[in-house]
Design a protein around this motif. Sequence first.
Motif, mmCIF file in Angstrom:
data_model
loop_
_atom_site.group_PDB
_atom_site.id
_atom_site.type_symbol
_atom_site.label_atom_id
_atom_site.label_comp_id
_atom_site.label_asym_id
_atom_site.label_seq_id
_atom_site.Cartn_x
_atom_site.Cartn_y
_atom_site.Cartn_z
ATOM 1 N N LEU A 125 0.823 -1.212 0.000
ATOM 2 C CA LEU A 125 0.000 0.000 0.000
ATOM 3 C C LEU A 125 0.859 1.265 0.000
ATOM 4 C CD1 LEU A 125 -2.782 1.330 0.218
ATOM 5 C CD2 LEU A 125 -2.619 1.102 2.707
ATOM 6 N N THR A 126 1.856 1.319 0.864
ATOM 7 C CA THR A 126 2.665 2.539 0.961
ATOM 8 C C THR A 126 3.499 2.776 -0.296
ATOM 9 O OG1 THR A 126 4.331 1.258 2.199
ATOM 10 C CG2 THR A 126 2.778 2.572 3.479
ATOM 11 N N GLN A 127 4.073 1.722 -0.849
ATOM 12 C CA GLN A 127 4.864 1.942 -2.057
ATOM 13 C C GLN A 127 3.966 2.248 -3.255
ATOM 14 O OE1 GLN A 127 7.013 -1.793 -2.112
ATOM 15 N NE2 GLN A 127 5.879 -2.557 -3.866
ATOM 16 N N ALA A 128 2.754 1.699 -3.265
ATOM 17 C CA ALA A 128 1.808 2.004 -4.335
ATOM 18 C C ALA A 128 1.443 3.484 -4.335
ATOM 19 C CB ALA A 128 0.554 1.148 -4.190
ATOM 20 N N LEU A 129 1.030 3.981 -3.183
ATOM 21 C CA LEU A 129 0.644 5.392 -3.094
ATOM 22 C C LEU A 129 1.833 6.305 -3.359
ATOM 23 C CD1 LEU A 129 -1.685 5.248 0.050
ATOM 24 C CD2 LEU A 129 -2.352 5.295 -2.361
ATOM 25 N N GLY A 130 3.006 5.908 -2.870
ATOM 26 C CA GLY A 130 4.201 6.727 -3.062
ATOM 27 C C GLY A 130 4.591 6.842 -4.524
ATOM 28 N N MET A 131 4.609 5.709 -5.239
ATOM 29 C CA MET A 131 5.042 5.780 -6.644
ATOM 30 C C MET A 131 3.972 6.429 -7.522
ATOM 31 S SD MET A 131 5.013 1.914 -8.235
ATOM 32 C CE MET A 131 5.430 0.976 -6.767
ATOM 33 N N MET A 132 2.713 6.278 -7.176
ATOM 34 C CA MET A 132 1.667 6.945 -7.941
ATOM 35 C C MET A 132 1.793 8.461 -7.818
ATOM 36 S SD MET A 132 -1.505 4.381 -6.985
ATOM 37 C CE MET A 132 -2.780 5.359 -7.763
ATOM 38 N N TRP A 133 2.071 8.941 -6.619
ATOM 39 C CA TRP A 133 2.203 10.388 -6.422
ATOM 40 C C TRP A 133 3.460 10.912 -7.104
ATOM 41 C CZ3 TRP A 133 5.610 13.907 -4.314
ATOM 42 C CH2 TRP A 133 5.107 15.207 -4.135
ATOM 43 N N LEU A 134 4.596 10.231 -6.912
ATOM 44 C CA LEU A 134 5.850 10.689 -7.509
ATOM 45 C C LEU A 134 5.780 10.666 -9.036
ATOM 46 C CD1 LEU A 134 8.448 8.941 -5.154
ATOM 47 C CD2 LEU A 134 8.100 11.411 -5.398
ATOM 48 N N ALA A 135 5.221 9.578 -9.589
ATOM 49 C CA ALA A 135 5.154 9.460 -11.047
ATOM 50 C C ALA A 135 4.281 10.561 -11.644
ATOM 51 C CB ALA A 135 4.618 8.082 -11.437
ATOM 52 N N ARG A 136 3.150 10.823 -11.043
ATOM 53 C CA ARG A 136 2.247 11.847 -11.579
ATOM 54 C C ARG A 136 2.786 13.252 -11.329
ATOM 55 N NH1 ARG A 136 -2.764 11.917 -13.573
ATOM 56 N NH2 ARG A 136 -4.017 13.793 -13.336
ATOM 57 N N ARG A 137 3.378 13.472 -10.171
ATOM 58 C CA ARG A 137 3.871 14.807 -9.829
ATOM 59 C C ARG A 137 5.052 15.214 -10.697
ATOM 60 N NH1 ARG A 137 6.082 18.818 -9.478
ATOM 61 N NH2 ARG A 137 6.447 20.225 -7.704
ATOM 62 N N TYR A 138 5.983 14.286 -10.948
ATOM 63 C CA TYR A 138 7.208 14.627 -11.673
ATOM 64 C C TYR A 138 7.225 14.095 -13.105
ATOM 65 C CZ TYR A 138 8.895 16.190 -7.160
ATOM 66 O OH TYR A 138 9.037 16.854 -5.960
ATOM 67 N N ARG A 139 6.150 13.405 -13.507
ATOM 68 C CA ARG A 139 6.054 12.870 -14.870
ATOM 69 C C ARG A 139 7.303 12.051 -15.227
ATOM 70 N NH1 ARG A 139 1.408 14.370 -14.192
ATOM 71 N NH2 ARG A 139 0.036 15.209 -15.810
ATOM 72 N N GLN A 140 7.717 11.222 -14.280
ATOM 73 C CA GLN A 140 8.840 10.316 -14.478
ATOM 74 C C GLN A 140 8.426 8.917 -14.012
ATOM 75 O OE1 GLN A 140 12.790 11.358 -13.144
ATOM 76 N NE2 GLN A 140 12.322 13.549 -13.150
ATOM 77 N N PRO A 141 8.997 7.877 -14.617
ATOM 78 C CA PRO A 141 8.665 6.498 -14.199
ATOM 79 C C PRO A 141 9.386 6.111 -12.907
ATOM 80 C CG PRO A 141 10.259 6.429 -15.968
ATOM 81 C CD PRO A 141 9.895 7.881 -15.792
#
Length: 405
Positions: A58-74
């Motif tokens: 759960l924590t890594q899912a929410l973290g990578m979803m936010w980072l990916a969308r915020r910075y437009r990086q994979p």
Amino acid sequence: MTTADASDRPTPLSTPVSAGIVASLVGFTSSFAVVLTGLRAVGASPTEAASGLSALCLTQALGMMWLARRYRQPITLAWSTPGAALLAGTGVVVGGWPAAVGAFVTVGVLIVLTGLWPTLGAIVSKIPIPLAQAMLAGVLLPLCSAPVAAFAESPTRIAPVVIVWLVVLRFSARWAVPAAFAAAAAIIAADVIAGGTPIAGAELIPRVDWTIPQWSWQATIGIAVPLYIVTMASQNIPGTTVMASFGFRIPWRASMAVTGTGTVLGAFAGGHTINLAAISAALSANPAAHPDPTRRWTAAFTAGCSYLVLALLATALATLVAAAPAGVVETVAGLALLGTLAASLFGALEHASDREATVLTFLVAASGLTFAGIGSAFWALAVGLVVRAVLRRQSPTPTDTRATD
């Protein structure tokens, strides 16, 4: 239609979406058994270990979803597989499971501070990489040798798992461990059916077990410090390197803030550490995910969505693992860590000048030593640093004939 016209067509969204799904499935199935083994080793009950696995998803899912969308990086996140292996070699510390949870919280705070306070990152970077790799290799050795011992005890159960792993490895390395787990799951199911003890439906329902953390100096030194070092040296730093190889510059401070905060929050539910991914990052960041680098962030976002689904399955998988015959899960975990062991040994022995210190570090870590309530990982690193400092004070002379090969 010409070749040029075909190459100019926009890549369908299914390409990065499928890349993200593959990244999550490979990351989860190839190492979740290691996570459960590590959490159980430091005192978690089966339900607490299942809760920890769900919290990590759960924590890594929410973290990578936010980072990916915020910075437009994979930007892909993962749990610390080397860290889980370290826990498996550490064992229960003074204070038991609540003290281990307190150590997880400490690691999360240290990760946040690493992003905010450059001096801490500089201190970590001064720890010789060969010693950190030797410490990790020593911790991994007993886990990677588990399939050998398990085969001697029960060859009819272990041989199919190893054979499936080897055959799939011949054609696709990334799916070898998931295939081995599929074989192990079939063996576990057959054993449960033959034993006549079906698994209750309530044991498959997702649940979260909260733990109030406690702090002890033994857990801080024996778990938090080695876990933090391993996470930084084996996950976060390589993760930034992998992303840089594909032309992406990781937002370091934001990434450390997200993974550190996620680690702290997940610790209360039993999760040990989340961090930047390295191997699965390559699956989302490479051109196969999407020819346009600005569109590859969708793959990481999809991986995050997939982990939300996997979080719901964590309890059922943990229940399946708990019902496994002796040695089956240990075999899967050992096979999953072989690549990490090989890389750690190579990194530890690459430089001849530190070979004595790294070998001693490796031996102490592999010994499973526990002294003053502190596990072998910390003592291995301490011994390695002392030996390295002593030997580096010796000025080389033309008559120095110590073997270095």
